[in-house]
Design a protein around this motif. Structure first.
Motif, mmCIF file in Angstrom:
data_model
loop_
_atom_site.group_PDB
_atom_site.id
_atom_site.type_symbol
_atom_site.label_atom_id
_atom_site.label_comp_id
_atom_site.label_asym_id
_atom_site.label_seq_id
_atom_site.Cartn_x
_atom_site.Cartn_y
_atom_site.Cartn_z
ATOM 1 N N ALA A 87 -44.844 -4.981 -107.089
ATOM 2 C CA ALA A 87 -43.622 -4.637 -107.823
ATOM 3 C C ALA A 87 -44.043 -3.863 -109.064
ATOM 4 C CB ALA A 87 -42.853 -5.894 -108.221
ATOM 5 N N GLY A 88 -43.490 -2.667 -109.211
ATOM 6 C CA GLY A 88 -43.890 -1.851 -110.341
ATOM 7 C C GLY A 88 -42.761 -0.992 -110.863
ATOM 8 N N VAL A 89 -43.065 -0.282 -111.949
ATOM 9 C CA VAL A 89 -42.097 0.586 -112.608
ATOM 10 C C VAL A 89 -42.712 1.974 -112.736
ATOM 11 C CG1 VAL A 89 -40.778 0.974 -114.718
ATOM 12 C CG2 VAL A 89 -41.098 -1.350 -113.864
ATOM 13 N N LEU A 90 -41.944 2.979 -112.348
ATOM 14 C CA LEU A 90 -42.350 4.370 -112.451
ATOM 15 C C LEU A 90 -42.186 4.832 -113.893
ATOM 16 C CD1 LEU A 90 -43.158 6.955 -110.836
ATOM 17 C CD2 LEU A 90 -40.698 7.395 -110.606
ATOM 18 N N SER A 91 -43.197 5.531 -114.406
ATOM 19 C CA SER A 91 -43.123 6.048 -115.781
ATOM 20 C C SER A 91 -42.033 7.110 -115.891
ATOM 21 C CB SER A 91 -44.472 6.638 -116.203
ATOM 22 O OG SER A 91 -44.787 7.767 -115.416
ATOM 23 N N ALA A 92 -41.601 7.372 -117.109
ATOM 24 C CA ALA A 92 -40.525 8.333 -117.365
ATOM 25 C C ALA A 92 -40.859 9.729 -116.852
ATOM 26 C CB ALA A 92 -40.209 8.383 -118.864
ATOM 27 N N ASP A 93 -42.148 10.113 -116.891
ATOM 28 C CA ASP A 93 -42.510 11.445 -116.416
ATOM 29 C C ASP A 93 -42.852 11.467 -114.923
ATOM 30 O OD1 ASP A 93 -45.053 10.333 -116.297
ATOM 31 O OD2 ASP A 93 -45.971 11.776 -117.658
ATOM 32 N N GLY A 94 -42.753 10.323 -114.239
ATOM 33 C CA GLY A 94 -42.971 10.261 -112.799
ATOM 34 C C GLY A 94 -44.414 10.346 -112.361
ATOM 35 N N SER A 95 -45.349 10.153 -113.289
ATOM 36 C CA SER A 95 -46.759 10.318 -112.942
ATOM 37 C C SER A 95 -47.526 9.007 -112.758
ATOM 38 C CB SER A 95 -47.466 11.154 -114.003
ATOM 39 O OG SER A 95 -47.503 10.451 -115.232
ATOM 40 N N GLU A 96 -46.930 7.862 -113.125
ATOM 41 C CA GLU A 96 -47.632 6.582 -113.036
ATOM 42 C C GLU A 96 -46.691 5.485 -112.547
ATOM 43 O OE1 GLU A 96 -49.320 5.513 -116.802
ATOM 44 O OE2 GLU A 96 -50.409 7.401 -117.000
ATOM 45 N N VAL A 97 -47.268 4.521 -111.841
ATOM 46 C CA VAL A 97 -46.558 3.298 -111.487
ATOM 47 C C VAL A 97 -47.430 2.144 -111.973
ATOM 48 C CG1 VAL A 97 -45.646 1.827 -109.654
ATOM 49 C CG2 VAL A 97 -45.495 4.325 -109.438
ATOM 50 N N GLU A 98 -46.853 1.255 -112.758
ATOM 51 C CA GLU A 98 -47.573 0.108 -113.304
ATOM 52 C C GLU A 98 -46.813 -1.148 -112.930
ATOM 53 O OE1 GLU A 98 -48.624 -1.774 -117.677
ATOM 54 O OE2 GLU A 98 -48.116 0.345 -117.520
ATOM 55 N N GLY A 99 -47.561 -2.199 -112.556
ATOM 56 C CA GLY A 99 -46.877 -3.437 -112.207
ATOM 57 C C GLY A 99 -47.829 -4.542 -111.822
ATOM 58 N N THR A 100 -47.338 -5.439 -110.966
ATOM 59 C CA THR A 100 -48.114 -6.600 -110.536
ATOM 60 C C THR A 100 -48.151 -6.672 -109.011
ATOM 61 O OG1 THR A 100 -46.167 -8.029 -110.621
ATOM 62 C CG2 THR A 100 -47.538 -7.952 -112.590
#
Length: 133
Positions: A87-100
């Motif tokens: 489960a993650g969240v896409l960064s505002a610029d669409g270049s990264e996904v961070e999560g667990t």
């Protein structure tokens, strides 16, 4: 967010970490987004009780806005035949996904995926160490 970065389709470089003092595991994910569905393939070189293992998996999930959830299913090679939930969240610029990520009843940890973009992807490990802190 530009139209090109809005869609998750592409090659992503990532790392996931364990809760213990184990080195983060790098992976490459090839992702295809169609509507709300996300699918793809993952390649990683991981460590298990036998040493280094090259493992492959598929991913299938959904995206809703900046929220991304998917299940990574290993193909059974080298004894790796389980599912891992992300489960993650896409960064505002669409270049990264961070999560667990979670392996129910066993482990959970953090992950970071960065869309392959030259120098940005080369800095993945440094960025991930900041996220882990």
């Amino acid at each position: 967010m530009s139209e090109a970065l809005t869609n998750l389709t592409g090659v992503w470089q990532g790392l996931y970490s364990y809760p213990a003092a184990v080195a983060p595991v790098p992976f490459t994910a090839t992702v295809l987004e169609s509507g709300a569905w996300v699918s793809g393939a993952v390649h990683e070189v991981a460590y298990d009780e036998y040493g280094v293992a090259e493992v492959f998996s598929t991913l299938l999930g959904k995206r809703s806005g900046a929220s991304l959830t998917f299940t990574k299913t290993y193909d059974g090679a080298n004894g790796w035949e389980h599912d891992v939930f992300y489960a993650g969240v896409l960064s505002a610029d669409g270049s990264e996904v961070e999560g667990t990520w979670t392996l129910p009843g066993e482990f959970s940890g953090k992950f970071l995926m960065i869309r392959s973009q030259g120098a940005r992807a080369a800095n993945l490990r440094q960025v991930f160490e900041t996220v882990r802190a």
